[in-house]
Scaffold this motif. Structure first.
Motif, short mmCIF file in Angstrom:
data_model
loop_
_atom_site.label_atom_id
_atom_site.label_comp_id
_atom_site.label_asym_id
_atom_site.label_seq_id
_atom_site.Cartn_x
_atom_site.Cartn_y
_atom_site.Cartn_z
N VAL A 1 -2.64 0.06 -1.27
CA VAL A 1 -2.39 -0.31 -2.66
C VAL A 1 -1.87 -1.74 -2.68
O VAL A 1 -0.95 -2.08 -1.92
N LEU A 2 -2.43 -2.59 -3.54
CA LEU A 2 -2.02 -3.99 -3.64
C LEU A 2 -1.49 -4.26 -5.04
O LEU A 2 -2.10 -3.82 -6.03
N LEU A 3 -0.39 -5.01 -5.14
CA LEU A 3 0.24 -5.35 -6.41
C LEU A 3 0.28 -6.87 -6.54
O LEU A 3 0.72 -7.57 -5.63
N HIS A 4 -0.14 -7.37 -7.70
CA HIS A 4 -0.37 -8.81 -7.87
C HIS A 4 0.84 -9.58 -8.38
O HIS A 4 1.82 -9.01 -8.88
N ALA A 5 0.72 -10.90 -8.30
CA ALA A 5 1.75 -11.81 -8.80
C ALA A 5 1.57 -12.05 -10.30
O ALA A 5 0.50 -11.81 -10.86
N SER A 6 2.62 -12.53 -10.94
CA SER A 6 2.51 -13.01 -12.32
C SER A 6 1.90 -14.41 -12.27
O SER A 6 1.97 -15.10 -11.24
N LEU B 1 1.29 -0.30 1.38
CA LEU B 1 1.57 -1.00 0.12
C LEU B 1 1.78 -2.49 0.39
O LEU B 1 2.57 -2.87 1.26
N TYR B 2 1.03 -3.31 -0.36
CA TYR B 2 1.15 -4.77 -0.29
C TYR B 2 1.52 -5.28 -1.67
O TYR B 2 0.96 -4.85 -2.69
N GLY B 3 2.45 -6.25 -1.72
CA GLY B 3 2.77 -6.89 -2.99
C GLY B 3 3.05 -8.36 -2.76
O GLY B 3 3.60 -8.75 -1.72
N THR B 4 2.68 -9.19 -3.73
CA THR B 4 2.93 -10.62 -3.63
C THR B 4 3.71 -11.10 -4.85
O THR B 4 3.38 -10.77 -5.99
N HIS B 5 4.79 -11.85 -4.60
CA HIS B 5 5.65 -12.42 -5.64
C HIS B 5 6.16 -11.32 -6.58
O HIS B 5 6.84 -10.42 -6.13
N THR B 6 5.83 -11.33 -7.87
CA THR B 6 6.27 -10.26 -8.75
C THR B 6 5.82 -8.91 -8.19
O THR B 6 6.56 -7.92 -8.22
N GLY B 7 4.60 -8.86 -7.69
CA GLY B 7 4.09 -7.62 -7.10
C GLY B 7 4.89 -7.19 -5.88
O GLY B 7 5.01 -5.99 -5.61
N ALA B 8 5.44 -8.14 -5.12
CA ALA B 8 6.25 -7.79 -3.95
C ALA B 8 7.54 -7.12 -4.39
O ALA B 8 8.00 -6.16 -3.75
#
Length: 373
Positions: free
Chosen positions: A120-125, A186-193
């Motif tokens: 699952v990947l979650l993105h940045a704003s 689980l991967y998230g970057t910036h806001t997603g992190a």
């Protein structure tokens, strides 16, 4: 929607203007109602429809358009239609879908085979998960991979009020479970992190590996500055200048940190700006968020990372590219989460750099030893 169509917007118009409707109206064999709304520029052309099938009903604009439509649709029983074939699922392309949550539907992008531990990947704003599609395809080559538009961004419904990161994470966790996913990386970057951190804190049995690509560890002064100046609602104006505002806002993010520090000291060195085509695509995704895009930004800048990071109990990789402004917090992140692996990556701006960074991700998720920085 017009901007989203981009340089291909004209093709639908072109096909419609070239289409000869009269032969079709003569040959049609199912019940057809031809009408128009009052004031429709095409209404005057109905008088030209003199040689049509007996199945065609021509009517002037009805007083109650919806009621007349329902009456027409209920008028004649037709034979059951054949079942539509199931859509083919290709492992090398991204498909779009929606998942229901308590706040409304979230957009889902997915790829990969049907078997394997999902990622699952979650993105940045401030845009959407569209920007994660290249990473989704790369990491989903041999496993199911999904990403969501964060609530209030892109095509996803917003969390009511002024959400905090844990509110956003709760909706994302609901969406993950709504897809039937129970154990996942689980991967998230910036806001997603930050949202990924909260998902991992809430679901430690589900998250098998956690990758945090850029986390916020700001000073009190930085936090106050970003909340006052970085987080700005979109100014929807009568003359449409919000389009220029959105373009310049995203363009300046590539040139300066923060974007409003347009000085030599604020210049980001070594960062290539997006092409006009890529910038246009990002602007479209920003505009979709409209009046709620900034709420996840506000939540990210207000997030108490120093208090939440030590609560992680799952295997964690904390990383940032060498040109990421959030790289500055890597040393402190190691102190706050001594069991986490902390690495600076070359990013993914070129194929060679992407190969190194993706190799790091894959090795971590496969529990292989990682090389030191």
């Amino acid at each position: 929607d017009f901007l989203r169509a981009g340089p291909d917007y004209w093709k639908g118009y072109h096909a419609a203007f070239r289409y000869d409707a009269l032969p079709a109206l003569k040959a049609v064999r199912v019940p057809v109602l031809v009408t128009a709304s009052p004031g429709d520029s095409l209404l005057r052309h109905m008088e030209r429809m003199t040689d049509v099938s007996s199945r065609v009903t021509l009517e002037p604009p009805p007083e109650d358009f919806a009621a007349r439509t329902l009456e027409f649709l209920a008028g004649e029983a037709l034979a059951p239609a054949a079942a539509a074939p199931a859509p083919a699922r290709a492992a090398d392309r991204v498909t779009r879908d929606y998942v229901d949550t308590a706040v409304g539907q979230l957009l889902v992008r997915r790829t990969g085979p049907a078997t394997g531990r999902p990622l699952v990947l979650l993105h940045a704003s401030p845009t959407s998960s569209k920007g994660l599609e290249p990473l989704l395809l790369e990491l989903g080559a041999d496993r199911p991979a999904v990403t969501f538009d964060n609530p209030g961004n892109g095509d996803s419904a917003p969390v009511p009020g002024t959400p905090e990161i844990w509110d956003t994470a709760a909706v994302l966790l609901e969406a993950i479970r709504g897809l039937g996913i129970r154990e996942y990386d689980l991967y998230g970057t910036h806001t997603g992190a930050l949202a990924a951190m909260e998902v991992a804190i809430a679901d430690p049995d589900g998250v098998q590996h956690l990758i945090l690509d850029g986390i916020t560890l700001f000073t009190e002064e930085q936090t106050a500055d970003y909340l006052a100046n970085y987080v700005q609602p979109m100014p929807v104006r009568w003359d449409g200048t919000q389009l220029l505002w959105a373009w310049n806002f995203l363009r300046d993010q590539a040139f300066f940190w923060p974007w409003y520090n347009r000085t030599a000291a604020g210049t980001r060195v070594g960062v290539d700006p997006a092409s006009p085509e890529r910038l246009h695509a990002n602007v479209v995704e920003l505009l979709k968020g409209g009046t709620t895009y900034h709420l996840n930004y506000r939540a990210a800048f207000a997030y108490p990372t120093r208090e939440r990071l030590p609560l992680l109990t799952v295997p964690t990789l904390i990383c940032a590219s060498d040109t990421d402004p959030l790289r500055e917090g890597m040393d402190e992140a190691q102190e706050l989460a001594p069991d986490a692996l902390v690495r600076v990556t070359p990013g993914r701006s070129t194929p060679d750099k992407a190969a190194v960074t993706l190799g790091l991700y894959r090795s971590f998720m496969a529990d292989e030893p990682l090389a030191a920085n």
